[in-house]
Design a protein around this motif. Sequence first.
Motif, PDB file in Angstrom:
ATOM      1  N   ASN A 103       0.861  -1.172   0.000  1.00  0.00           N
ATOM      2  CA  ASN A 103       0.000   0.000   0.000  1.00  0.00           C
ATOM      3  C   ASN A 103       0.899   1.224   0.000  1.00  0.00           C
ATOM      4  O   ASN A 103       1.455   1.606   1.032  1.00  0.00           O
ATOM      5  CB  ASN A 103      -0.921   0.002   1.226  1.00  0.00           C
ATOM      6  N   GLY A 104       1.063   1.833  -1.176  1.00  0.00           N
ATOM      7  CA  GLY A 104       1.990   2.945  -1.314  1.00  0.00           C
ATOM      8  C   GLY A 104       1.692   4.116  -0.402  1.00  0.00           C
ATOM      9  O   GLY A 104       2.599   4.815   0.054  1.00  0.00           O
ATOM     10  N   ASP A 105       0.406   4.313  -0.085  1.00  0.00           N
ATOM     11  CA  ASP A 105       0.042   5.434   0.776  1.00  0.00           C
ATOM     12  C   ASP A 105       0.554   5.255   2.200  1.00  0.00           C
ATOM     13  O   ASP A 105       0.702   6.233   2.938  1.00  0.00           O
ATOM     14  CB  ASP A 105      -1.478   5.598   0.805  1.00  0.00           C
ATOM     15  N   VAL A 161       5.751   3.297  -7.056  1.00  0.00           N
ATOM     16  CA  VAL A 161       5.375   3.457  -5.653  1.00  0.00           C
ATOM     17  C   VAL A 161       6.648   3.435  -4.803  1.00  0.00           C
ATOM     18  O   VAL A 161       7.645   2.820  -5.189  1.00  0.00           O
ATOM     19  CB  VAL A 161       4.407   2.348  -5.191  1.00  0.00           C
ATOM     20  N   LEU A 198       1.839  -6.043  -9.243  1.00  0.00           N
ATOM     21  CA  LEU A 198       0.761  -6.225  -8.285  1.00  0.00           C
ATOM     22  C   LEU A 198      -0.087  -7.415  -8.727  1.00  0.00           C
ATOM     23  O   LEU A 198      -0.435  -7.544  -9.899  1.00  0.00           O
ATOM     24  CB  LEU A 198      -0.094  -4.960  -8.242  1.00  0.00           C
ATOM     25  N   SER A 205      -1.080  -7.978  -1.035  1.00  0.00           N
ATOM     26  CA  SER A 205      -1.729  -6.960  -1.868  1.00  0.00           C
ATOM     27  C   SER A 205      -3.156  -6.657  -1.431  1.00  0.00           C
ATOM     28  O   SER A 205      -3.824  -5.811  -2.030  1.00  0.00           O
ATOM     29  CB  SER A 205      -1.719  -7.386  -3.340  1.00  0.00           C
ATOM     30  N   THR A 208      -4.006  -3.035  -0.919  1.00  0.00           N
ATOM     31  CA  THR A 208      -3.932  -2.123  -2.062  1.00  0.00           C
ATOM     32  C   THR A 208      -5.315  -1.558  -2.397  1.00  0.00           C
ATOM     33  O   THR A 208      -6.273  -2.313  -2.553  1.00  0.00           O
ATOM     34  CB  THR A 208      -3.374  -2.860  -3.287  1.00  0.00           C
ATOM     35  N   GLU A 211      -8.570   1.511  -6.624  1.00  0.00           N
ATOM     36  CA  GLU A 211      -8.216   2.395  -7.739  1.00  0.00           C
ATOM     37  C   GLU A 211      -6.833   2.082  -8.300  1.00  0.00           C
ATOM     38  O   GLU A 211      -6.561   2.317  -9.484  1.00  0.00           O
ATOM     39  CB  GLU A 211      -8.299   3.873  -7.334  1.00  0.00           C
ATOM     40  N   VAL A 212      -5.954   1.536  -7.460  1.00  0.00           N
ATOM     41  CA  VAL A 212      -4.630   1.147  -7.932  1.00  0.00           C
ATOM     42  C   VAL A 212      -4.737  -0.075  -8.840  1.00  0.00           C
ATOM     43  O   VAL A 212      -4.101  -0.147  -9.904  1.00  0.00           O
ATOM     44  CB  VAL A 212      -3.680   0.880  -6.749  1.00  0.00           C
ATOM     45  N   LEU A 215      -6.023   1.152 -12.143  1.00  0.00           N
ATOM     46  CA  LEU A 215      -5.026   1.893 -12.906  1.00  0.00           C
ATOM     47  C   LEU A 215      -4.037   0.946 -13.578  1.00  0.00           C
ATOM     48  O   LEU A 215      -3.694   1.117 -14.758  1.00  0.00           O
ATOM     49  CB  LEU A 215      -4.276   2.854 -11.970  1.00  0.00           C
ATOM     50  N   ILE A 216      -3.602  -0.054 -12.839  1.00  0.00           N
ATOM     51  CA  ILE A 216      -2.648  -1.010 -13.410  1.00  0.00           C
ATOM     52  C   ILE A 216      -3.301  -1.815 -14.520  1.00  0.00           C
ATOM     53  O   ILE A 216      -2.710  -2.017 -15.594  1.00  0.00           O
ATOM     54  CB  ILE A 216      -2.091  -1.925 -12.304  1.00  0.00           C
TER      55      ILE A 216
END
Length: 260
Positions: A103-105, A161, A198, A205, A208, A211-212, A215-216
Amino acid sequence: MTDSGIALPLDEQIVLVTGGGRGLGEHLTRAFLAQGARVVVNYLRSAGQAEALAQAAQGRAVALRADVTDAAAVREMFDAARRHFGSGVTTVVNNALPAFAFNGDARPHADTISWDDMSRQFEGVVRGALNTVQAALPDMSARGFGRVINIGTNLFQNPVVPYHDYTAAKAALLSLTRTLANDLGPKGITVNMLSGGLLRTTDASAATPQEVFDLIAAGTPLRRVTTPAEFADAALFFASPWSRSVTGQNLVVDGGLVKN
C-alpha cells in the motif's frame, strides 16, 4: 562439467517453496503439485495453512518450518526433506518475504525510511536466498542438476510506488541471480528470476486500494491484473526441461505492463 542438456521432468523433481503455505507461495506450491512434483512447503508462522496443503497432497508434500534467514535452520530443513522423500531437493523457489504491505500510501518515503526497514528486507530476501542455495548445493551438485527460481518484482523497472526497501532488496536479488547463474552453470544448475507486479490478490496486496488495481489493469495490454495462479504457472517453465538452456534471466509476468 555436466551434460548441457540434462533435465528432469517436473514429476521427478523435489521442489522447495519458501513461504509456501500462504499467499503467492500457496499458488506456487499448488502449481508444482498439479504437475506431479513433490513439494517441501516451507513456512515460518503459517503452520496451519502449510500443514493443510501438505495433507491434501496425499504424500507428495511435507510442511517444514524454518526461518530462511537462519542458515542452520535452513540446512536442517533440507536434511529433513531428504529424509522424508529419500532424495535431496532438486528445485528451490525463493518466495519468502519479510512482512510487507503493498500500500503505497502507507509506506515510508525517502525522508522517513530507516536503515532498519532496508535491512529487514535484505535479510529476508537476499540472505534467505543465499542460505537456501548454499543448503541445496551438495545434492544439486552431486546430481548434476538443479533449478533455482527467485521471485522478484517489476518495480525496479517501473518504480511507481515508494517501496524503497522491498524494491532495493529484490534488485539485489536479481544481481545475485545472475552471478549465481554464472558460478553454478558448470554444475548443471540454472538460476533465474520470475518478476511480477501487483497481483490480484494475495495477503500482501490485500491492502492495495481498488483504484490502484484499476489503474494497473488499464495500463496492461491484457487490460487486467495478473492473478497469483497465472504468475505461479510461469514458474513451471524455469523448472521444466524446456528451459534447460535458460539461466541468469528475469522473466516479467505482469500482463505486459513492463516490457523487459
